[in-house]
Motif scaffolding. Structure first.
Motif, PDB file in Angstrom:
ATOM      1  N   THR A  20       0.300  -1.377   0.009  1.00 36.15           N
ATOM      2  CA  THR A  20      -0.239  -0.267  -0.111  1.00 36.15           C
ATOM      3  C   THR A  20       0.351   1.187   0.013  1.00 36.15           C
ATOM      4  N   GLY A  21      -0.054   2.087   0.116  1.00 34.63           N
ATOM      5  CA  GLY A  21       1.052   3.768  -0.229  1.00 34.63           C
ATOM      6  C   GLY A  21       0.031   5.126  -0.265  1.00 34.63           C
ATOM      7  N   GLU A  22       0.270   5.938  -0.428  1.00 38.30           N
ATOM      8  CA  GLU A  22      -0.342   7.169  -0.969  1.00 38.30           C
ATOM      9  C   GLU A  22      -0.044   7.105  -2.817  1.00 38.30           C
TER      10      GLU A  22
ATOM     11  N   ALA B 202       3.434   7.463  -4.396  1.00 37.64           N
ATOM     12  CA  ALA B 202       5.011   6.815  -3.710  1.00 37.64           C
ATOM     13  C   ALA B 202       5.448   5.986  -4.354  1.00 37.64           C
TER      14      ALA B 202
ATOM     15  N   LYS C  29       4.547   2.472  -5.693  1.00 36.98           N
ATOM     16  CA  LYS C  29       4.471   1.563  -5.877  1.00 36.98           C
ATOM     17  C   LYS C  29       4.174   1.508  -7.360  1.00 36.98           C
TER      18      LYS C  29
ATOM     19  N   CYS D 176       0.015  -4.094  -5.664  1.00 33.23           N
ATOM     20  CA  CYS D 176      -0.107  -3.176  -5.329  1.00 33.23           C
ATOM     21  C   CYS D 176      -1.735  -2.166  -5.143  1.00 33.23           C
TER      22      CYS D 176
ATOM     23  N   GLN E  51      -4.772   0.513  -3.117  1.00 34.15           N
ATOM     24  CA  GLN E  51      -4.903   1.314  -2.369  1.00 34.15           C
ATOM     25  C   GLN E  51      -6.621   0.922  -1.821  1.00 34.15           C
TER      26      GLN E  51
ATOM     27  N   CYS F 238       2.476  -4.177   2.770  1.00 32.29           N
ATOM     28  CA  CYS F 238       3.927  -3.446   3.385  1.00 32.29           C
ATOM     29  C   CYS F 238       3.767  -1.789   3.096  1.00 32.29           C
ATOM     30  N   HIS F 239       3.897  -1.000   3.464  1.00 30.25           N
ATOM     31  CA  HIS F 239       3.971  -0.052   3.621  1.00 30.25           C
ATOM     32  C   HIS F 239       4.970   0.789   2.849  1.00 30.25           C
ATOM     33  N   LEU F 240       4.449   2.188   1.246  1.00 30.40           N
ATOM     34  CA  LEU F 240       5.559   2.192   1.405  1.00 30.40           C
ATOM     35  C   LEU F 240       5.481   3.900   1.197  1.00 30.40           C
ATOM     36  N   ALA F 241       6.311   4.926   1.713  1.00 26.29           N
ATOM     37  CA  ALA F 241       6.132   5.989   2.090  1.00 26.29           C
ATOM     38  C   ALA F 241       7.831   7.229   1.959  1.00 26.29           C
TER      39      ALA F 241
ATOM     40  N   LEU G 110      10.180   1.218   1.836  1.00 28.98           N
ATOM     41  CA  LEU G 110       9.354  -0.113   2.410  1.00 28.98           C
ATOM     42  C   LEU G 110       9.335  -0.435   3.591  1.00 28.98           C
TER      43      LEU G 110
END
Lengths: 343, 231
Positions: B43-45, B48, B50, B202, B204, B218-221, B225
């Motif tokens: 996930t990630g904004e 970000a 992805k 990937c 949202q 996992c969160h990508l920001a 990661l």
């Protein structure tokens, strides 16, 4: 400079090739100077991209340079003698070019042989995803640079000389060699006989080596065919000029290799010297592939390449023999005598 | 070198070409492992990185630093000729689908099977089965451009699954789906994972974030990661 379309075609191909060669050499230099396959940092990854782009550019450069060399050869053999006063074949053109012409031919030949070795190495390297031979390929690519530059400078000088040269005499250049034999005659005869036997022995040795590599491509030496080839090429060239060409011209004492390229003789020079070039390139390929044979990942494709090159060498030598000695033999069977006597 | 099964990222860096982009990398020193038989959700904004990460895993982009290993082999460093061959083991659902609009749905599914050297009857059978699974059985002969957005997305997912690839990467695969079809797509991915595929998604989509099917999240920001806990 000669204002002939072939001259422009030659320079277009040559300059395009040189430009692409330079671009590939610039990237290859990066690879050659600091290749570290064990690392995966940004600089090494950039070099890996450089190596991939250099290989693509290099293939284009090789095609352009090979085309330029062929156009140059066609120019000397078939076209430029029309614009050189007194010239009737390549001999006259080379006379007008002075020593630059012959030097340019030698340097073009050497540069192309090195680039061909690169091509063989690069093709084998493509079988290894990690490019285990990338550094070696970059080194070979850069090695050709001085020969290529010398070829360019000499080609330029040679073509610049052609128009300003006084009239030449093709036949005088050829017949002077025959009529001028006085004190050096015995030495020349011995040299010709040595060339003849050396050429025959070389042909037989190359045939045997080729057959042995076809039967057992994974065993044998790569250097031996290359070493024999270094001796065979000059000996075979002398034999074409002094013995075999007479059977095409059907006159005695006309030792001119360039007339063989003329349409009067069906351009057979392209075939004869083409076979010779194919034999040289096959031996280069054998040598290069033999070096790579011990590479753990590339052993199989290298052995396959050796097998292919051995077949090519065999075919080139057989065709060369048919085109040279074969015609002489036919003449002997038809007339009962040899035209030329090497003894 | 250790032969780790699955996809592994080692100190993966990526930035777009140009000096300004180099100062703001999309990915910075990412370490991750995507194991076979496991579903991973990233996930990630928006923006970000992805999709970039997915394209790197698929070998469509080359990292600017570090490497990606597939079953222990450093595929991200391979020249394109080898990467292209390796990609035959991969099924990808692109965010913008990348279907061939003038080909029929069945023909779109045929494309990834052609290099696999399967028998024609085997291909036909598999395509039919997959179209039924994706609820597209009646639409096989329709050109892809005539399908609705949701149908096209299901077709893209089916194209990724056909041929049972070893690696499946999906970018926002359920964005245009209703709840029922989203559930069916997750089930399809789960089946592929049970067969030993490496699956990275990937998204949202809150439905995926809330799904219990994913083994790892996992969160990508800010280019990194981070493993996050299931909700």
């Amino acid at each position: 400079m000669i204002w002939h379309p072939l001259t422009w075609a030659f320079w277009s191909a040559a300059f395009t090739g040189l430009l692409i060669y330079g671009l590939a050499a610039f990237r290859s230099a990066n690879v050659f100077l600091d290749w570290q396959p064990d690392r995966a940092d940004s600089r090494q990854l950039r070099r890996e991209r450089d190596a991939e782009i250099a290989a693509l550019l290099a293939r284009g450069a090789l095609a352009c340079l090979a085309a330029a060399a062929l156009l140059g050869l066609i120019g000397i053999a078939l076209a430029w003698h029309w614009v050189v006063p007194g010239a009737m074949c390549g001999t006259g053109v080379l006379q007008a070019m002075g020593s630059y012409g012959s030097r340019a031919l030698i340097f073009w030949g050497l540069a192309l042989v090195i680039l061909y070795a690169w091509w063989v190495l690069e093709r084998l390297n493509r079988f290894d995803p990690m490019g285990g031979l990338t550094w070696q390929a970059a080194r070979i690519w850069l090695t050709a640079a001085p020969f290529l530059l010398a070829a360019f400078i000499d080609s330029w000088q040679a073509l610049m000389r052609v128009e300003s040269t006084p009239p030449v005499s093709c036949c005088a250049a050829v017949y002077d060699q025959v009529l001028g034999e006085t004190s050096a005659a015995a030495v020349t005869r011995r040299l010709l006989a040595a060339s003849f036997w050396g050429h025959l022995a070389g042909s037989v040795s190359l045939l045997i080596l080729a057959v042995r590599r076809i039967q057992r491509p994974e065993r044998g030496s790569g250097i031996l065919p290359a070493a024999i080839m270094i001796l065979w090429v000059p000996a075979a060239s002398i034999c074409i000029k002094h013995f075999w060409s007479a059977y095409y011209y059907q006159v005695l004492s006309h030792p001119c290799p360039w007339c063989l390229f003329l349409s009067d003789y069906y351009g057979v020079g392209f075939l004869i010297f083409g076979c010779m070039a194919a034999a040289v390139l096959s031996s280069v390929s054998l040598w290069t592939a033999n070096h790579i044979r011990r590479h753990p990942l590339l052993s199989k494709p290298a052995v396959k390449r050796i097998h292919q090159s051995a077949w090519q060498l065999l075919a080139a030598i057989i065709l060369f023999t048919i085109l040279t000695a074969g015609l002489a033999l036919v003449w002997r069977l038809r007339t009962g005598v040899w035209m030329t006597n090497p003894f | 070198m250790e032969l780790t099964p699955g996809l592994t990222c080692h100190r993966l860096d990526f930035h777009w070409p140009g000096d300004r982009s180099a100062k703001r990398p999309v990915l910075a020193s990412v370490d991750a492992r995507f194991a076979p038989g496991r579903l991973t959700l990233i996930t990630g904004e928006t923006g970000a990185g992805k999709s970039t990460l997915l394209h790197l895993l698929a070998g469509l982009l080359r990292p600017t630093g570090g490497e990606i290993r597939a079953d222990g082999r450093p595929v991200s460093r391979w020249p394109s000729s080898h990467r292209d061959l390796w990609r035959r083991n991969m099924g990808i659902v692109f965010q913008h689908l990348a279907l061939v609009p003038d080909l029929s749905a069945a023909e779109n599914l045929l494309l990834p099977l052609v290099p696999r050297k399967m028998a024609w009857s085997g291909m036909q059978e598999q395509i039919h089965e997959r179209l039924v699974d994706a609820d597209l059985a009646d639409l096989g002969q329709f050109p892809a451009r005539e399908l609705s957005g949701g149908q096209r997305q299901r077709l893209a997912m089916t194209r990724a699954l056909v041929g049972s690839p070893r690696f499946i990467l999906a970018d926002e695969p359920t964005a245009f789906q209703d709840d029922d079809h989203a559930r069916r797509m997750i089930a399809q991915l789960q089946t592929a994972a049970d067969e030993g595929a490496v699956i990275v998604v990937c998204s949202q989509d809150p439905r995926l974030k809330g799904s219990a099917a994913f083994h790892h999240r996992c969160h990508l920001a800010s280019g990194t990661l981070v493993r996050s806990n299931p909700p």
